[in-house]
Scaffold this active site. Structure first.
Site, PDB file in Angstrom:
ATOM      1  CG  ASP A  54      -1.912   1.138   1.208  1.00  0.00           C
ATOM      2  OD1 ASP A  54      -2.238   1.615   0.108  1.00  0.00           O
ATOM      3  OD2 ASP A  54      -2.358   1.556   2.286  1.00  0.00           O
ATOM      4  CB  CYS A  69      -5.822  -0.803  -4.747  1.00  0.00           C
ATOM      5  SG  CYS A  69      -6.159   0.951  -4.955  1.00  0.00           S
TER       6      CYS A  69
END
Length: 527
Positions: free
Chosen positions: A423, A458
């Site tokens: 991330d 995502c």
């Protein structure tokens, strides 16, 4: 034509989002000497007062611990203060002084005095720190991250050792390191930035009734609303900014981290004001309260009940994204489904006739990033039966072949789950990402012509999602035109969904991946 000047990033100035220009940050740190002196005096006075107060309270507590009541102990403290503040010789009797200081033990008193010295020392150090020039405060932004850390990738790691000679990667540069002050928006060279007009349909505003009018799938928003000068300037930048790179320029640009960061922070993020979705119940359908779909391009689900004006029934945090050449609805960028939005997600997959889902996140990364919305074998959501027929495991991603059934109709769906991308960072190597991009594009070409957009997500649906879509568009442009315009692609994505390509590190990584792809394309020609 030359591009907009460096100060034309009005959205960031208005909302306080993202870093400010370097000269502005330096100006903020140059505090007048008289203001520093005033702060030091106030800080020192507060420290002394706190130190004295703590000593008085400590001695009062010690008297209580030695058998005195609360009020007699307070009286003894007052007598002690009177003795300390009285002129020399006011106490002629030695017995009076001994009575005043008599205690069971001096150890607690010494401990109290030591504590006072420590507090006073801390206060002095804090005063000295106030006088010294401080570093700029961190940027209060929970959507665009400041990239002061070192990138997680190195150019030498992008190819395997056996492929380094094949791609002729020379010279191998050192790992680019981002300095925190490089995150500021420095002035860019006007010669490297030109503008060309492109289309736009967008309005900024917070009128809920106008938002509710856009519940018809595929609807776009008219141009009629008034924009502030800052919003108008940001919109014009996103419409017109372009920087076409040849193969040589792309390779050089990929290693120019300073100018890449300047270009990245010069580009407005185009985030949505949360006031635009000030509707009860919407917050439960957003993973992050500040990452919202831009209104003009958002995906509108068909209402599940007779009331077509039920906004919550039509809402999902997702946007249609243009593809290569401005092709409409080529992709859908969306957040990772939450427990509350799994049904909405599958409704969108069925409604949009999507043949492919690309998932670029793990289920958990320190905290939950996406709920596991697919079944082990079979499950039904909103009348849509989802069955996983096969799981194919590759090195860096897994592929699930899924069958969808609803109302007697059956469809096939390919679910790519890429797990090697952390991330707000970048993968360690580029070849696996290029392989995924090419596999997805090949599957898209083999799908039925009447299939809908490829769904990419995502966690928030802007960072890694933006990188994947931008890389796919850039690969197509390099293959078909021999040049690439990553700046224009980024602006195009942000017009459709704010914040796409979330960090400067990701922006640089996209340049590196496309640089590597161009070397793959050009090698056969060199042969």
């Amino acid at each position: 034509m030359t591009g907009p000047p460096a100060q034309a990033d009005p959205q960031q100035e208005e909302r306080g989002r993202g870093p400010q220009p370097a000269h502005s940050a330096q100006h903020d740190t140059q505090v007048p000497w008289w203001e520093k002196l005033w702060r030091t005096v106030v800080t020192g006075s507060c420290t002394v007062c706190f130190c004295v107060f703590s000593q008085i309270v400590g001695i009062w507590v010690l008297y209580i611990c030695n058998g005195y009541g609360a009020f007699p102990a307070a009286h003894k403290v007052l007598d002690l203060l009177q003795y300390l503040l009285s002129p020399l010789g006011a106490y002629n009797s030695v017995e009076e002084e001994k009575e005043l200081w008599r205690m069971e033990s001096l150890c607690p008193l010494l401990a109290t005095v030591s504590l006072g010295i420590v507090i006073l020392g801390i206060g002095i150090l804090y005063c000295l720190k106030t006088l010294a020039p401080g570093s700029p405060p961190p940027f209060p932004d929970d959507r665009r991250q400041s990239m002061s850390r070192q990138p997680s990738f190195t150019y030498s790691e992008w190819t395997d050792a056996k492929q380094e000679d094949f791609y002729d990667l020379d010279p191998v540069p050192e790992t680019p390191v981002f300095d925190c002050f490089m995150d500021m928006k420095p002035e860019t060279d006007p010669a490297t930035l030109t503008v060309k007009p492109v289309g736009l349909q967008e309005r900024r505003g917070s009128n809920v009734s106008l938002t509710l009018d856009m519940c018809t799938p595929g609807s776009t928003e008219p141009y009629g609303a008034m924009l502030s000068p800052r919003e108008q300037s940001a919109r014009e930048y996103l419409q017109k900014a372009t920087n076409v790179l040849t193969a040589t320029e792309l390779h050089e640009r990929a290693m120019d981290s300073f100018n890449l960061q300047a270009e990245f922070f010069e580009t407005p993020m185009n985030f949505v004001d949360p006031k635009e979705y000030n509707i009860p119940g919407v917050v439960r359908k957003n993973r992050y309260k500040t990452i919202l779909p831009n209104t003009h391009s958002r995906v509108c689900l068909k209402a599940t009940n007779e009331d077509e004006d039920d906004f919550l029934s039509t809402y999902i945090n997702a946007n249609y994204m243009k593809g290569y050449g401005g092709q409409e609805k080529e992709y859908i960028a969306t957040q990772g489904p939450t427990v509350n939005t799994v049904s909405d997600f599958w409704r969108m997959v069925w409604q949009e006739i999507s043949p492919i889902i690309v998932m670029i996140t793990n289920i958990e990364e320190k905290n939950e990033k996406c709920t596991e919305y697919w079944p082990e074998e079979s499950v039904t959501y909103e009348g849509i039966e989802i069955t996983v027929n096969q799981v194919i495991q590759a090195d860096d991603y897994s592929l699930r072949l899924i069958n969808l059934k609803c109302g007697g109709e059956e469809r096939s769906l390919r679910h790519y789950w890429y797990t090697s991308w952390p991330d707000q960072k970048t993968p360690d190597k580029a070849p696996p990402l290029l392989e995924l991009v090419q596999d997805v594009e090949e599957a898209r070409q083999q799908a039925s012509p009447d299939c809908g957009p490829v769904i990419v997500h995502c966690s928030a649906g802007i960072g890694r999602t933006g990188c994947f879509i931008a890389t796919t568009i850039g690969c197509k442009q390099l293959k078909n035109e021999g040049v690439v315009d990553i700046l224009k692609t980024t602006c195009q994505l942000r017009l459709d969904r704010g914040g796409m390509i979330q960090t400067s590190e990701q922006y640089q990584f996209v340049h590196h991946v496309l640089s590597l792809y161009e070397k793959q394309l050009s090698h056969p020609a060199e042969e």
